[in-house]
Scaffold this active site. Structure first.
Site, PDB file in Angstrom:
ATOM      1  N   GLU A 257       0.900  -1.188   0.067  1.00  0.00           N
ATOM      2  CA  GLU A 257      -0.029  -0.082   0.094  1.00  0.00           C
ATOM      3  C   GLU A 257       0.857   1.024   0.062  1.00  0.00           C
ATOM      4  O   GLU A 257       1.847   1.448   0.769  1.00  0.00           O
ATOM      5  CB  GLU A 257      -0.935   0.010   1.187  1.00  0.00           C
ATOM      6  CG  GLU A 257      -2.187  -0.869   1.042  1.00  0.00           C
ATOM      7  CD  GLU A 257      -3.030  -0.757  -0.175  1.00  0.00           C
ATOM      8  OE1 GLU A 257      -2.971   0.126  -0.635  1.00  0.00           O
ATOM      9  OE2 GLU A 257      -3.576  -1.906  -0.465  1.00  0.00           O
ATOM     10  N   CYS A 291      -1.555   9.014   3.649  1.00  0.00           N
ATOM     11  CA  CYS A 291      -1.615   8.505   2.545  1.00  0.00           C
ATOM     12  C   CYS A 291      -3.035   9.275   1.620  1.00  0.00           C
ATOM     13  O   CYS A 291      -3.048   9.364   0.479  1.00  0.00           O
ATOM     14  CB  CYS A 291      -1.460   7.020   2.461  1.00  0.00           C
ATOM     15  SG  CYS A 291      -2.912   6.073   3.437  1.00  0.00           S
ATOM     16  N   GLU A 471      -6.540  -4.225   2.199  1.00  0.00           N
ATOM     17  CA  GLU A 471      -6.469  -4.558   3.790  1.00  0.00           C
ATOM     18  C   GLU A 471      -7.619  -4.157   4.573  1.00  0.00           C
ATOM     19  O   GLU A 471      -8.688  -3.537   3.874  1.00  0.00           O
ATOM     20  CB  GLU A 471      -5.313  -3.530   4.216  1.00  0.00           C
ATOM     21  CG  GLU A 471      -3.992  -3.682   3.483  1.00  0.00           C
ATOM     22  CD  GLU A 471      -2.826  -3.120   4.261  1.00  0.00           C
ATOM     23  OE1 GLU A 471      -2.286  -3.895   5.230  1.00  0.00           O
ATOM     24  OE2 GLU A 471      -2.494  -1.810   4.144  1.00  0.00           O
TER      25      GLU A 471
HETATM   26  P1  NAD Z   1       9.068   4.703   3.260  1.00  0.00           P
HETATM   27  O1  NAD Z   1       8.906   3.905   1.995  1.00  0.00           O
HETATM   28  O2  NAD Z   1      10.383   5.597   3.528  1.00  0.00           O
HETATM   29  O3  NAD Z   1       9.096   3.746   4.621  1.00  0.00           O
HETATM   30  C1  NAD Z   1       8.262   2.866   4.941  1.00  0.00           C
HETATM   31  C2  NAD Z   1       8.948   1.595   5.586  1.00  0.00           C
HETATM   32  O4  NAD Z   1       9.895   1.075   4.709  1.00  0.00           O
HETATM   33  C3  NAD Z   1       9.757   1.965   6.953  1.00  0.00           C
HETATM   34  O5  NAD Z   1       9.571   1.254   7.783  1.00  0.00           O
HETATM   35  C4  NAD Z   1      11.108   2.296   6.331  1.00  0.00           C
HETATM   36  O6  NAD Z   1      12.079   1.890   7.289  1.00  0.00           O
HETATM   37  C5  NAD Z   1      11.063   1.078   5.231  1.00  0.00           C
HETATM   38  N1  NAD Z   1      12.089   0.939   4.309  1.00  0.00           N
HETATM   39  C6  NAD Z   1      12.943   2.059   3.676  1.00  0.00           C
HETATM   40  N2  NAD Z   1      13.748   1.536   2.869  1.00  0.00           N
HETATM   41  C7  NAD Z   1      13.489   0.343   2.588  1.00  0.00           C
HETATM   42  C8  NAD Z   1      14.178  -0.712   1.709  1.00  0.00           C
HETATM   43  N3  NAD Z   1      14.981  -0.393   1.093  1.00  0.00           N
HETATM   44  N4  NAD Z   1      13.367  -2.050   1.829  1.00  0.00           N
HETATM   45  C9  NAD Z   1      12.419  -2.236   2.500  1.00  0.00           C
HETATM   46  N5  NAD Z   1      12.204  -1.263   3.336  1.00  0.00           N
HETATM   47  C10 NAD Z   1      12.433  -0.106   3.664  1.00  0.00           C
HETATM   48  O7  NAD Z   1       7.615   5.827   3.552  1.00  0.00           O
HETATM   49  P2  NAD Z   1       7.519   6.644   4.909  1.00  0.00           P
HETATM   50  O8  NAD Z   1       8.058   8.041   4.685  1.00  0.00           O
HETATM   51  O9  NAD Z   1       7.747   5.943   6.169  1.00  0.00           O
HETATM   52  O10 NAD Z   1       5.950   6.822   4.977  1.00  0.00           O
HETATM   53  C11 NAD Z   1       5.386   7.660   3.871  1.00  0.00           C
HETATM   54  C12 NAD Z   1       4.671   6.935   2.784  1.00  0.00           C
HETATM   55  O11 NAD Z   1       3.875   6.026   2.952  1.00  0.00           O
HETATM   56  C13 NAD Z   1       3.784   7.895   1.776  1.00  0.00           C
HETATM   57  O12 NAD Z   1       4.377   7.635   0.232  1.00  0.00           O
HETATM   58  C14 NAD Z   1       2.788   7.640   2.062  1.00  0.00           C
HETATM   59  O13 NAD Z   1       1.703   7.768   1.115  1.00  0.00           O
HETATM   60  C15 NAD Z   1       2.508   6.176   2.425  1.00  0.00           C
HETATM   61  N6  NAD Z   1       1.459   5.582   3.161  1.00  0.00           N
HETATM   62  C16 NAD Z   1       0.484   4.931   2.367  1.00  0.00           C
HETATM   63  C17 NAD Z   1      -0.480   4.277   3.049  1.00  0.00           C
HETATM   64  C18 NAD Z   1      -1.533   3.360   2.449  1.00  0.00           C
HETATM   65  O14 NAD Z   1      -2.373   2.556   3.169  1.00  0.00           O
HETATM   66  N7  NAD Z   1      -1.489   3.522   0.934  1.00  0.00           N
HETATM   67  C19 NAD Z   1      -0.679   4.481   4.372  1.00  0.00           C
HETATM   68  C20 NAD Z   1       0.410   5.423   4.940  1.00  0.00           C
HETATM   69  C21 NAD Z   1       1.274   5.785   4.282  1.00  0.00           C
END
Ligand code: NAD
Length: 490
Positions: A257, A291, A471
């Site tokens: 997501e 999001c 989800e």
């Molecule tokens: P992010 O992608 O930077 O991080 C998300 C998670 O992934 C964190 O736990 C991070 O440590 C981990 N991560 C980082 N690099 C990684 C890698 N190389 N491999 C695997 N995992 C890794 O996102 P963020 O800044 O924490 O959150 C903001 C984003 O989340 C926005 O784009 C938002 O739209 C999205 N979001 C989506 C939903 C949804 O349900 N669609 C809900 C909330 C947030």
């Protein structure tokens, strides 16, 4: 007990791997308060693959006995965790506000939602998990049942540090999986408080594990780990696509997501005051870091100027400050990185010719000088080619776009690679139905803001926002289980 609150209010956090354990490396990094960067909320593990391997081994060791329990027995533990979470709502809400900046009201509300999610899935332990299908053999019994995937890896972001992990962990557990959870490092203190609720509820060792660390080490490690059978991820598109590719390549089930660029469309017949309130609430609560946050505000020409006037008048009344302060409506950006991203998009908007009508600055009050604050920004004359109309900003920035009529407004709204949420304000039922039919988004909200997810309903995006599974609600069973068809001939 592992969260050692020190005199200065800094908590020292361990991993939870069959019980509390310090990271193998002994390294910890600070989790900072974005409202006052000089304040360290916690020292949290900077784990490595040794810790991840240990967590996967613990989850593997626990999974056979966990799946053998009756759903109601697993549910009883989830009910206990819900009660514990609810009883610690003030403390957990406070930790969340100190770690990522959302207002204390929102943080407590999210914690209460976490308890409701746990209770919802606790109940799922007693609901049907299969069908009886008439066989062509009249003597045989043919039925389907659902079996757990095994060990599920949960990768979650910082923006909803309680609700998102719980809407993944709770269904994973109730359907008989064990869990290795990597919370966002920015909100690891909040995550540890949630883990304490699982611990105190009495979940058997190894059923739920938490490894705190860097995304590239532990997040990617979860995607790659051969001992993890399913990976559920919420976060940015760039990271999510990579996680999906890695999981796909090794044959693991995965669910992503990701981001949004959510529009609110204001029709000529809309109640403009309600539409303004929904734009502000949907776009700017949680400092625009949802999001499902409203990002594009597409208004039909006839009412464009009136709407704009009303919007600006209201935005100017919003108070920016520390989320712990009862007067605050809008907290800081969650981190320095997020702040820099938002400021970068504001600069880009101006360079590309959009007109900044209000906000987009550091507030002048000296008490806010040490935090990552930005005043809510409204851009006018935004056109579809501009970066601020195309990319997710994840901050308090609204892009106003004008449409000739509703048809053009819907075309503009669909002109994006994302498809998470979309809202329409109208009094006309035909408009509402056309919008629901034509919008390419997983969540359609008529006369309601773009944000606002109900835990009992399926949630997820279309197009680039998701890997297309859903989800929450009963839809969660699709990801966390596999279907088995059983044929029995007496
Ligand atoms: P992010 O992608 O930077 O991080 C998300 C998670 O992934 C964190 O736990 C991070 O440590 C981990 N991560 C980082 N690099 C990684 C890698 N190389 N491999 C695997 N995992 C890794 O996102 P963020 O800044 O924490 O959150 C903001 C984003 O989340 C926005 O784009 C938002 O739209 C999205 N979001 C989506 C939903 C949804 O349900 N669609 C809900 C909330 C947030």
């Amino acid at each position: 007990m592992t969260i050692r609150e020190q005199m200065n209010g800094t908590a020292t956090i361990d991993n939870y791997i069959g019980g509390w354990r310090p990271p193998a490396s002994g390294r910890r990094v600070p989790s900072l308060n974005p409202a006052r960067r000089s304040e360290t909320v916690g020292l949290v593990p900077d784990s490595d693959r040794t810790d991840l391997d240990a967590a996967v081994a613990a989850a593997e060791a626990a999974r056979r006995s966990w799946r053998k329990l009756a759903g109601s027995q697993r549910g009883a533990l989830l009910f206990k965790a819900a009660d514990l979470l609810e009883s610690r709502m003030d403390e957990i809400g406070r930790a969340m506000t100190r770690e990522m900046g959302k207002t204390i009201g929102e943080a407590k509300g999210e914690t209460a939602r976490g308890a409701a999610i746990l209770r919802y899935y606790a109940g799922e332990g007693m609901r049907p998990i299969g069908d009886v299908i008439p066989s062509t053999d009249a003597e045989a019994l043919m039925y389907t049942t659902r079996v757990p995937l095994g060990v599920v890896g949960v990768i979650s972001p910082w923006n909803f540090p309680v609700a998102i992990p719980l809407w993944k962990i709770a269904p994973a557990l109730i359907y008989g999986n064990t869990v290795v959870w990597k919370p966002a490092i920015e909100t690891a203190v909040t995550a540890a408080l949630v883990m304490e609720c699982f611990h105190d509820a009495g979940f058997p060792a190894g059923t739920v594990n938490m490894v705190v660390g860097d995304g590239a080490a532990i997040g990617q490690g979860i995607a790659e780990h051969p001992g993890i059978h399913g990976v559920t991820f919420t976060g940015s598109n760039a990271v999510g696509q990579r996680v999906g590719q890695i999981a796909l390549a090794r044959g693991a089930k995965y669910q992503l997501e990701m981001g949004g660029k959510n529009p609110i469309v204001v029709a000529a017949d809309a109640d403009l005051d309600l539409a303004v309130d929904a734009t502000i609430s949907g776009g700017l609560r949680s400092t625009g870091q949802k999001c499902t946050a409203t990002s594009r505000v597409i208004v039909v020409r006839e009412v464009y100027e009136t709407f704009k006037e009303k919007l600006l008048a209201k935005i100017k009344t919003l108070t920016v400050g520390d989320g712990l302060d009862a007067e605050t409506w809008l907290g800081p950006c969650a981190s320095e990185k997020q702040y820099e991203t938002v400021i970068g998009y504001i600069r880009k908007g101006r360079e590309e010719g959009a007109e900044l009508l209000v906000g987009g600055e550091r507030p002048s009050h000296p008490s806010l000088a040490d935090g990552f604050f930005v005043t809510p920004a409204v851009f006018d004359r935004v056109t579809t080619g501009m970066t601020i109309a195309r990319e997710e900003i994840f901050g308090p920035v609204l892009a106003l776009m004008e449409a000739g009529d509703l048809k053009e407004a819907i075309e503009l709204a669909n002109d994006t690679e994302f498809g998470l949420s979309a809202s329409l304000y109208t009094r006309d039922l035909a408009n509402a139905l056309a919008f629901a039919q034509e919008m390419e988004a997983g969540l359609i909200r008529i006369n309601a803001e773009t944000a606002g997810v109900e835990l009992q309903a399926p949630f997820g995006g279309m197009k680039g926002s998701s890997s297309h599974s859903r989800e929450q609600g009963q839809a969660a069973i699709e990801f966390y289980t596999a279907v088995k068809t059983v044929f029995v001939k007496p």
